[in-house]
Motif scaffolding. Structure first.
Motif, PDB file in Angstrom:
ATOM      1  N   ASN A 111     -41.153  28.383  -3.576  1.00 55.44           N
ATOM      2  CA  ASN A 111     -40.289  26.976  -3.678  1.00 55.44           C
ATOM      3  C   ASN A 111     -41.469  25.962  -4.415  1.00 55.44           C
ATOM      4  N   VAL A 112     -40.905  25.141  -5.444  1.00 57.57           N
ATOM      5  CA  VAL A 112     -41.726  24.323  -6.240  1.00 57.57           C
ATOM      6  C   VAL A 112     -41.686  23.059  -5.369  1.00 57.57           C
ATOM      7  N   THR A 113     -42.696  22.507  -4.639  1.00 53.56           N
ATOM      8  CA  THR A 113     -42.851  21.311  -3.821  1.00 53.56           C
ATOM      9  C   THR A 113     -43.553  20.367  -4.708  1.00 53.56           C
ATOM     10  N   VAL A 125     -45.570  25.604  -3.631  1.00 53.77           N
ATOM     11  CA  VAL A 125     -46.642  25.276  -4.442  1.00 53.77           C
ATOM     12  C   VAL A 125     -46.263  24.056  -5.290  1.00 53.77           C
ATOM     13  N   THR A 126     -47.113  22.945  -5.175  1.00 51.99           N
ATOM     14  CA  THR A 126     -46.890  21.740  -6.115  1.00 51.99           C
ATOM     15  C   THR A 126     -47.922  21.819  -7.352  1.00 51.99           C
ATOM     16  N   PRO A 127     -46.899  21.672  -8.490  1.00 54.32           N
ATOM     17  CA  PRO A 127     -48.004  21.384  -9.774  1.00 54.32           C
ATOM     18  C   PRO A 127     -48.565  20.297 -10.077  1.00 54.32           C
ATOM     19  N   THR A 150     -34.700  28.326 -11.005  1.00 59.10           N
ATOM     20  CA  THR A 150     -33.603  27.549 -11.206  1.00 59.10           C
ATOM     21  C   THR A 150     -34.128  26.318 -11.836  1.00 59.10           C
ATOM     22  N   GLY A 151     -33.085  25.437 -12.460  1.00 58.55           N
ATOM     23  CA  GLY A 151     -33.447  24.295 -13.054  1.00 58.55           C
ATOM     24  C   GLY A 151     -34.516  24.346 -14.182  1.00 58.55           C
ATOM     25  N   ALA A 152     -34.222  25.705 -15.034  1.00 58.60           N
ATOM     26  CA  ALA A 152     -35.048  25.881 -16.378  1.00 58.60           C
ATOM     27  C   ALA A 152     -34.784  25.554 -17.693  1.00 58.60           C
ATOM     28  N   ASN A 153     -33.869  24.816 -17.703  1.00 58.89           N
ATOM     29  CA  ASN A 153     -33.414  24.424 -19.007  1.00 58.89           C
ATOM     30  C   ASN A 153     -34.664  23.430 -19.680  1.00 58.89           C
ATOM     31  N   THR A 154     -35.369  22.848 -18.756  1.00 57.12           N
ATOM     32  CA  THR A 154     -36.351  21.742 -19.318  1.00 57.12           C
ATOM     33  C   THR A 154     -37.497  21.852 -18.380  1.00 57.12           C
ATOM     34  N   GLY A 155     -38.523  21.097 -18.773  1.00 53.55           N
ATOM     35  CA  GLY A 155     -39.758  20.670 -17.764  1.00 53.55           C
ATOM     36  C   GLY A 155     -40.376  21.989 -17.217  1.00 53.55           C
ATOM     37  N   ILE A 156     -40.996  21.646 -16.102  1.00 52.84           N
ATOM     38  CA  ILE A 156     -41.756  22.920 -15.348  1.00 52.84           C
ATOM     39  C   ILE A 156     -41.079  24.298 -15.253  1.00 52.84           C
ATOM     40  N   GLY A 157     -39.660  24.357 -14.915  1.00 50.17           N
ATOM     41  CA  GLY A 157     -39.185  25.543 -15.137  1.00 50.17           C
ATOM     42  C   GLY A 157     -38.935  26.258 -16.167  1.00 50.17           C
ATOM     43  N   SER A 211     -29.674  27.233 -15.398  1.00 49.91           N
ATOM     44  CA  SER A 211     -29.489  25.868 -15.720  1.00 49.91           C
ATOM     45  C   SER A 211     -28.097  25.587 -15.289  1.00 49.91           C
ATOM     46  N   ARG A 212     -27.825  24.359 -14.742  1.00 43.42           N
ATOM     47  CA  ARG A 212     -26.596  23.875 -14.322  1.00 43.42           C
ATOM     48  C   ARG A 212     -25.521  23.444 -15.608  1.00 43.42           C
ATOM     49  N   SER A 213     -26.156  23.613 -16.686  1.00 40.00           N
ATOM     50  CA  SER A 213     -25.302  23.680 -17.810  1.00 40.00           C
ATOM     51  C   SER A 213     -25.269  24.616 -18.851  1.00 40.00           C
ATOM     52  N   LEU A 252     -26.316  28.003 -13.221  1.00 41.46           N
ATOM     53  CA  LEU A 252     -26.343  28.043 -11.808  1.00 41.46           C
ATOM     54  C   LEU A 252     -26.884  26.626 -11.358  1.00 41.46           C
ATOM     55  N   ASP A 253     -25.764  25.931 -10.566  1.00 38.17           N
ATOM     56  CA  ASP A 253     -25.734  24.544 -10.151  1.00 38.17           C
ATOM     57  C   ASP A 253     -26.148  24.869  -8.644  1.00 38.17           C
ATOM     58  N   VAL A 254     -27.173  24.548  -8.081  1.00 35.85           N
ATOM     59  CA  VAL A 254     -27.715  24.919  -6.768  1.00 35.85           C
ATOM     60  C   VAL A 254     -27.024  24.089  -5.859  1.00 35.85           C
ATOM     61  N   LYS A 312     -39.135  14.854 -17.287  1.00 38.23           N
ATOM     62  CA  LYS A 312     -37.802  13.941 -17.119  1.00 38.23           C
ATOM     63  C   LYS A 312     -37.803  13.295 -15.929  1.00 38.23           C
ATOM     64  N   LEU A 313     -38.384  14.240 -14.924  1.00 38.75           N
ATOM     65  CA  LEU A 313     -38.202  13.620 -13.629  1.00 38.75           C
ATOM     66  C   LEU A 313     -39.048  12.471 -13.165  1.00 38.75           C
ATOM     67  N   ASN A 314     -40.165  12.185 -14.282  1.00 35.52           N
ATOM     68  CA  ASN A 314     -40.708  11.014 -14.067  1.00 35.52           C
ATOM     69  C   ASN A 314     -41.134  10.169 -15.222  1.00 35.52           C
ATOM     70  N   SER A 315     -39.843  10.203 -15.872  1.00 38.23           N
ATOM     71  CA  SER A 315     -39.901   9.618 -17.231  1.00 38.23           C
ATOM     72  C   SER A 315     -41.086   9.888 -18.228  1.00 38.23           C
TER      73      SER A 315
HETATM   74  N1  LIG Z   1     -43.000  16.354 -12.507  1.00 38.95           N
HETATM   75  C1  LIG Z   1     -43.754  16.546 -11.686  1.00 38.95           C
HETATM   76  O1  LIG Z   1     -44.641  15.403 -11.539  1.00 38.95           O
HETATM   77  C2  LIG Z   1     -43.719  17.060 -10.499  1.00 38.95           C
HETATM   78  C3  LIG Z   1     -44.699  17.005  -9.229  1.00 38.95           C
HETATM   79  C4  LIG Z   1     -44.448  17.711  -8.332  1.00 38.95           C
HETATM   80  C5  LIG Z   1     -43.393  18.624  -8.097  1.00 38.95           C
HETATM   81  N2  LIG Z   1     -42.369  18.598  -8.980  1.00 38.95           N
HETATM   82  C6  LIG Z   1     -41.333  19.664  -8.901  1.00 38.95           C
HETATM   83  O2  LIG Z   1     -40.979  20.304 -10.078  1.00 38.95           O
HETATM   84  C7  LIG Z   1     -39.836  20.723 -10.082  1.00 38.95           C
HETATM   85  C8  LIG Z   1     -39.438  20.840 -11.380  1.00 38.95           C
HETATM   86  O3  LIG Z   1     -39.242  19.225 -11.943  1.00 38.95           O
HETATM   87  P1  LIG Z   1     -39.867  18.895 -13.468  1.00 38.95           P
HETATM   88  O4  LIG Z   1     -40.814  17.992 -13.134  1.00 38.95           O
HETATM   89  O5  LIG Z   1     -39.731  19.855 -14.140  1.00 38.95           O
HETATM   90  O6  LIG Z   1     -38.373  18.028 -13.620  1.00 38.95           O
HETATM   91  P2  LIG Z   1     -37.101  17.905 -15.105  1.00 38.95           P
HETATM   92  O7  LIG Z   1     -38.089  18.172 -16.053  1.00 38.95           O
HETATM   93  O8  LIG Z   1     -36.274  17.000 -14.615  1.00 38.95           O
HETATM   94  O9  LIG Z   1     -36.453  19.411 -14.681  1.00 38.95           O
HETATM   95  C9  LIG Z   1     -35.778  19.486 -13.312  1.00 38.95           C
HETATM   96  C10 LIG Z   1     -34.737  20.617 -13.449  1.00 38.95           C
HETATM   97  O10 LIG Z   1     -33.979  20.605 -12.443  1.00 38.95           O
HETATM   98  C11 LIG Z   1     -32.569  21.022 -12.835  1.00 38.95           C
HETATM   99  N3  LIG Z   1     -31.393  20.406 -11.811  1.00 38.95           N
HETATM  100  C12 LIG Z   1     -31.365  19.337 -11.409  1.00 38.95           C
HETATM  101  N4  LIG Z   1     -30.340  19.228 -10.585  1.00 38.95           N
HETATM  102  C13 LIG Z   1     -29.939  20.543 -10.473  1.00 38.95           C
HETATM  103  C14 LIG Z   1     -28.810  21.255  -9.956  1.00 38.95           C
HETATM  104  N5  LIG Z   1     -27.778  20.740  -9.142  1.00 38.95           N
HETATM  105  N6  LIG Z   1     -28.517  22.643 -10.146  1.00 38.95           N
HETATM  106  C15 LIG Z   1     -29.496  23.153 -11.067  1.00 38.95           C
HETATM  107  N7  LIG Z   1     -30.531  22.663 -11.458  1.00 38.95           N
HETATM  108  C16 LIG Z   1     -30.644  21.327 -11.259  1.00 38.95           C
HETATM  109  C17 LIG Z   1     -32.558  19.876 -14.000  1.00 38.95           C
HETATM  110  O11 LIG Z   1     -31.421  20.051 -14.705  1.00 38.95           O
HETATM  111  P3  LIG Z   1     -30.826  18.808 -15.955  1.00 38.95           P
HETATM  112  O12 LIG Z   1     -31.826  19.064 -17.071  1.00 38.95           O
HETATM  113  O13 LIG Z   1     -29.401  19.265 -16.140  1.00 38.95           O
HETATM  114  O14 LIG Z   1     -30.880  17.739 -15.279  1.00 38.95           O
HETATM  115  C18 LIG Z   1     -33.861  20.684 -14.700  1.00 38.95           C
HETATM  116  O15 LIG Z   1     -33.744  21.526 -15.339  1.00 38.95           O
HETATM  117  C19 LIG Z   1     -38.992  19.920  -9.109  1.00 38.95           C
HETATM  118  O16 LIG Z   1     -38.776  20.624  -7.855  1.00 38.95           O
HETATM  119  C20 LIG Z   1     -39.949  18.823  -8.662  1.00 38.95           C
HETATM  120  O17 LIG Z   1     -39.664  18.090  -7.405  1.00 38.95           O
HETATM  121  C21 LIG Z   1     -42.398  17.849 -10.337  1.00 38.95           C
END
Ligand SMILES: NC(=O)c1ccc[n+]([C@@H]2O[C@H](COP(=O)([O-])OP(=O)(O)OC[C@H]3O[C@@H](n4cnc5c(N)ncnc54)[C@H](OP(=O)(O)O)[C@@H]3O)[C@@H](O)[C@H]2O)c1
Length: 239
Positions: free
Chosen positions: A133-135, A185-187, A8-15, A35-37, A61-63, A193-196
């Motif tokens: 579950n990615v935590t 698991v925590t990465p 889930t949420g795999a259009n960008t970032g870790i997913g 992806s939700r988009s 898929l929008d969760v 994008k989540l943390n700029s």
């Molecule tokens: N980055 C870190 O430092 C870090 C550390 C520990 C854990 N994590 C975890 O890793 C996971 C992935 O995060 P990331 O860092 O890769 O962030 P990210 O690049 O912002 O990616 C988050 C993904 O979740 C999607 N998303 C948001 N709302 C959604 C919804 N309602 N339904 C479906 N998808 C949705 C986003 O879609 P849009 O692109 O449309 O917004 C994007 O694809 C998260 O669970 C986060 O808590 C991240």
């Protein structure tokens, strides 16, 4: 053995990187990039296909929206990765933005639970089924207890992810007898994008390295553990 994965949420970032790494490691697998988009998801698929991957498929898929959680395919491994930190909102425990808390719970907890529940019938029919579950480190009560007062005490993010951890424990227990493994698991701190993109503090790992921490727990074999909180160093951590 070929398996079917959904991230889930795999259009960008870790997913996105998790999809890429699983699809590259196991060419016989089918990996659903959700992806939700539709536009962003299809763009992500196109970029993976351009890189030579033919075993990736898109699913919308929008969760937070149960109507979009379709379950018309086979599934062996569900990676609940979608999430957000809401770090642009006030999260100081003394004055937290309550709507940010609500939105975080809706996405990081309720979204994860309803997605898992919707896919459970398929996972039950699957081969060597896994729910991952990615935590986050910030969801560990043990970790937070030992942190000083600091901006890492983010009420909306931490409490929603900690509650999802609690759900992980219960689900793992309830599925123990069925052989479905459930872990978190925590990465660790990863530039996304989540943390700029790690702009606020030094030391973020690359998105490739963050995903590489997650992937082995999605590819777990049938003798693998269940009910564990896995830290970014690959070791079990206290909840
Ligand atoms: N980055 C870190 O430092 C870090 C550390 C520990 C854990 N994590 C975890 O890793 C996971 C992935 O995060 P990331 O860092 O890769 O962030 P990210 O690049 O912002 O990616 C988050 C993904 O979740 C999607 N998303 C948001 N709302 C959604 C919804 N309602 N339904 C479906 N998808 C949705 C986003 O879609 P849009 O692109 O449309 O917004 C994007 O694809 C998260 O669970 C986060 O808590 C991240």
């Amino acid at each position: 053995m070929s398996r079917v994965f959904l991230v889930t949420g795999a259009n960008t970032g870790i997913g996105y990187e998790v999809v890429q790494q699983i699809a590259s490691k196991d060419k016989n697998s089918v990996v659903y990039l959700s992806s939700r988009s539709e536009a962003k998801g299809k763009e992500a698929i196109a970029s993976l296909e351009k890189g030579g991957l033919t075993n990736v498929k898109f699913v919308l898929l929008d969760v937070t929206d149960t109507k979009t959680i379709a379950s018309a395919y086979e599934l062996d491994v569900l990676v609940n990765n979608a999430g957000n930190g809401f770090f642009d909102r006030e999260q100081d425990a003394r004055k937290a933005d309550i709507n940010a808390v609500r939105e975080a719970v809706e996405l990081n907890l309720i979204g994860l639970i309803q997605t898992t529940t919707a896919f459970l019938p398929l996972l039950r029919k699957g081969t060597n089924s896994v729910i991952l579950n990615v935590t986050t480190d910030m969801a560990s009560q043990e970790h937070l207890t030992h942190l000083p007062p600091c901006p890492l005490h983010c009420v909306a993010y931490n409490t929603s992810k900690a509650a999802a951890n609690s759900y992980t424990i219960s689900l793992a227990k309830m599925l123990e007898g069925e052989g479905i493994k459930v872990n978190a698991v925590t990465p660790g701190y990863t530039a996304t994008k989540l943390n700029s993109f790690g702009a606020h503090a030094p030391g973020a790992r690359s998105v490739q390295d963050g995903a590489a921490i997650v992937v082995p727990w999605a590819l777990l074999d049938k003798d693998g553990p269940t009910g564990k909180f896995i830290w970014w160093n690959g070791k079990e951590h206290a909840w």
